[in-house]
Enzyme design. Structure first.
Site, PDB file in Angstrom:
ATOM      1  N   ILE A 101      27.879  16.153 -18.153  1.00 51.26           N
ATOM      2  CA  ILE A 101      27.031  17.270 -17.726  1.00 51.26           C
ATOM      3  C   ILE A 101      26.476  17.035 -16.326  1.00 51.26           C
ATOM      4  O   ILE A 101      26.128  17.956 -15.605  1.00 51.26           O
ATOM      5  CB  ILE A 101      25.926  17.500 -18.786  1.00 51.26           C
ATOM      6  CG1 ILE A 101      25.338  18.895 -18.671  1.00 51.26           C
ATOM      7  CG2 ILE A 101      24.843  16.434 -18.724  1.00 51.26           C
ATOM      8  CD1 ILE A 101      24.656  19.368 -19.935  1.00 51.26           C
ATOM      9  N   ARG A 102      26.398  15.754 -15.921  1.00 53.98           N
ATOM     10  CA  ARG A 102      25.865  15.424 -14.586  1.00 53.98           C
ATOM     11  C   ARG A 102      26.959  15.172 -13.562  1.00 53.98           C
ATOM     12  O   ARG A 102      26.682  14.732 -12.452  1.00 53.98           O
ATOM     13  CB  ARG A 102      24.997  14.161 -14.685  1.00 53.98           C
ATOM     14  CG  ARG A 102      23.813  14.291 -15.620  1.00 53.98           C
ATOM     15  CD  ARG A 102      23.286  12.937 -16.038  1.00 53.98           C
ATOM     16  NE  ARG A 102      24.300  12.175 -16.776  1.00 53.98           N
ATOM     17  CZ  ARG A 102      24.148  10.952 -17.236  1.00 53.98           C
ATOM     18  NH1 ARG A 102      23.034  10.307 -17.026  1.00 53.98           N
ATOM     19  NH2 ARG A 102      25.116  10.350 -17.906  1.00 53.98           N
ATOM     20  N   TYR A 115      17.970   9.745 -33.477  1.00 53.29           N
ATOM     21  CA  TYR A 115      19.206   9.173 -32.932  1.00 53.29           C
ATOM     22  C   TYR A 115      19.945   8.374 -34.019  1.00 53.29           C
ATOM     23  O   TYR A 115      21.166   8.508 -34.182  1.00 53.29           O
ATOM     24  CB  TYR A 115      18.836   8.278 -31.754  1.00 53.29           C
ATOM     25  CG  TYR A 115      19.948   7.479 -31.144  1.00 53.29           C
ATOM     26  CD1 TYR A 115      20.925   8.086 -30.370  1.00 53.29           C
ATOM     27  CD2 TYR A 115      20.007   6.092 -31.314  1.00 53.29           C
ATOM     28  CE1 TYR A 115      21.938   7.334 -29.768  1.00 53.29           C
ATOM     29  CE2 TYR A 115      21.006   5.340 -30.717  1.00 53.29           C
ATOM     30  CZ  TYR A 115      21.971   5.967 -29.952  1.00 53.29           C
ATOM     31  OH  TYR A 115      22.968   5.218 -29.369  1.00 53.29           O
ATOM     32  N   LYS A 169      23.615   9.261 -35.464  1.00 62.15           N
ATOM     33  CA  LYS A 169      24.759   8.338 -35.384  1.00 62.15           C
ATOM     34  C   LYS A 169      25.331   8.053 -36.775  1.00 62.15           C
ATOM     35  O   LYS A 169      26.551   8.001 -36.966  1.00 62.15           O
ATOM     36  CB  LYS A 169      24.351   7.027 -34.698  1.00 62.15           C
ATOM     37  CG  LYS A 169      24.146   7.145 -33.189  1.00 62.15           C
ATOM     38  CD  LYS A 169      25.483   7.297 -32.458  1.00 62.15           C
ATOM     39  CE  LYS A 169      25.335   7.323 -30.950  1.00 62.15           C
ATOM     40  NZ  LYS A 169      26.593   7.609 -30.251  1.00 62.15           N
TER      41      LYS A 169
HETATM   42  N1  SER Z   1      20.451   1.172 -27.111  1.00 61.79           N
HETATM   43  C1  SER Z   1      20.192   2.161 -28.112  1.00 61.79           C
HETATM   44  C2  SER Z   1      18.849   2.711 -27.978  1.00 61.79           C
HETATM   45  O1  SER Z   1      17.970   1.966 -27.618  1.00 61.79           O
HETATM   46  C3  SER Z   1      20.342   1.568 -29.475  1.00 61.79           C
HETATM   47  O2  SER Z   1      21.679   1.348 -29.728  1.00 61.79           O
HETATM   48  O3  SER Z   1      18.644   3.860 -28.252  1.00 61.79           O
END
Ligand code: SER
Length: 339
Positions: free
Chosen positions: A37-38, A155, A159
């Site tokens: 996108i950048r 997150y 994942k």
């Molecule tokens: N590096 C990632 C984070 O800190 C974790 O895998 O979100």
């Protein structure tokens, strides 16, 4: 005939930078097409065949890609990391989950067009784990892939779900359709925190390690946002690139699973400080824990068991903690900031 290509999404992130440089050194691979996108930094643009500036949520752009290229392999790196995602979880869900569905759908269409499975390589994360408290974390030791997968971050949830989606698209996609069609060949590594000598991560919660080192090399003070005794696994960028490529190259019949832990070393934040000080003796490193980011890091394991990767595809990190500092991080970071 369409040009054969390797597609990298999120290519302007730090794994993308490392991967592009490495692939450029290999003579016999299809050209690399990137989507970010950048756009792509000037420093690495010469190494790729084409840069598409755009959004993984734009499905017409993904359709264009498979009209223009025969994509053999996808490295789907685009994602919002854990700290960023907590500020806007719904946006994170769109980018991290819907973006992955879009890419899996495109790769499935491409597999059917070319009559052969597209390899889909996906970086997952230690963020998929969620250990309830420090006593459990200490007792758990090196955690295997299937334990404690109750993440506390958006997150981590994203994942973990994408790991399942990858497995679904590889083995069960449209399972009630009349014909058995060709599927994608999805493979994922669960990365620990990553440290690159050349680039900085943006918006992660394991960022204290690279931030500490880069600040020291740049002569800036650094207040670490976790306690000194905080321990999670880490890996340096060359080993992260090696893990992605080794898993991509492994013969499918050797894989007993599709999601693999990989790790290199598990220092405490105090150990990271001591190693940083041994190279940059004037570094000013203090500890000012941020209670909520600390809680996220505390929920991640202190170590992961990567024996499945070692057995199935010969995974082995080249850098232990000492070698990572002495032969990779310190010389390259020092030279970066001297320039
Ligand atoms: N590096 C990632 C984070 O800190 C974790 O895998 O979100």
């Amino acid at each position: 005939m369409r040009t054969k290509a390797i597609l990298i999404t999120g290519a302007n992130g730090e794994v993308g930078h490392g991967l592009i440089r490495y692939l450029a050194e290999q003579g016999d691979l299809p050209p690399v097409v990137v989507l970010d996108i950048r756009g792509l930094d000037d420093s690495i643009r010469p190494y790729v065949y084409e840069t598409k500036v755009g959004d993984i949520l734009d499905t017409s752009l993904l359709d264009t890609l498979i009209n223009e290229y025969e994509i053999e392999m996808v490295f789907h790196l685009a994602a919002l990391l854990s700290t960023h995602s907590e500020f806007n979880p719904e946006v994170a869900h769109r980018v991290n989950v819907q973006g992955t569905v879009n890419l899996l759908h495109m790769a499935t269409a491409q597999s059917r067009l070319r009559g052969k499975a597209v390899k889909f390589i996906f970086p997952s994360s230690i963020a998929v784990y969620g250990l309830p408290d420090l006593a459990t974390k200490a007792a758990a030791g090196a955690v295997t892939e299937d334990l404690y997968t109750t993440p506390t971050t958006m997150y981590g949830c994203n994942k973990l779900y994408c790991e399942h989606l990858g497995r679904y698209y590889s083995f069960h996609y449209q399972q009630l359709a009349a014909t058995d069609d060709i599927h994608v060949d999805f493979r994922a590594v669960r990365f620990p925190g990553l440290i690159s000598a050349l680039t900085m991560p943006t918006g992660g919660t394991s960022d204290y390690a690279p931030e500490m080192l880069h600040a020291a090399a740049a002569g800036k003070p650094y207040a670490c946002f976790v306690r000194e005794d905080t321990r999670i696994p880490f890996m340096v960028m060359p080993d992260a690139i090696k893990a992605l490529l080794n898993l991509a190259e492994a013969p499918a019949e050797q894989l007993t699973r599709r999601i693999y832990n990989v790790t290199s070393f598990s220092p405490t934040a105090a150990e990271l400080r001591d190693l940083t000080l041994s190279a940059f003796s004037n570094a000013q490193i203090t500890f000012t824990p941020h209670q909520k980011r600390q809680a996220i890091v505390d929920s991640w394991p202190g170590d992961v068991d990567d024996s499945a990767a070692r057995q199935d595809w010969g995974w082995w990190p080249d850098y232990d903690l000492r070698r990572a500092f002495d032969e990779y991080l310190i010389p390259q970071i020092a030279s970066k900031y001297q320039k």
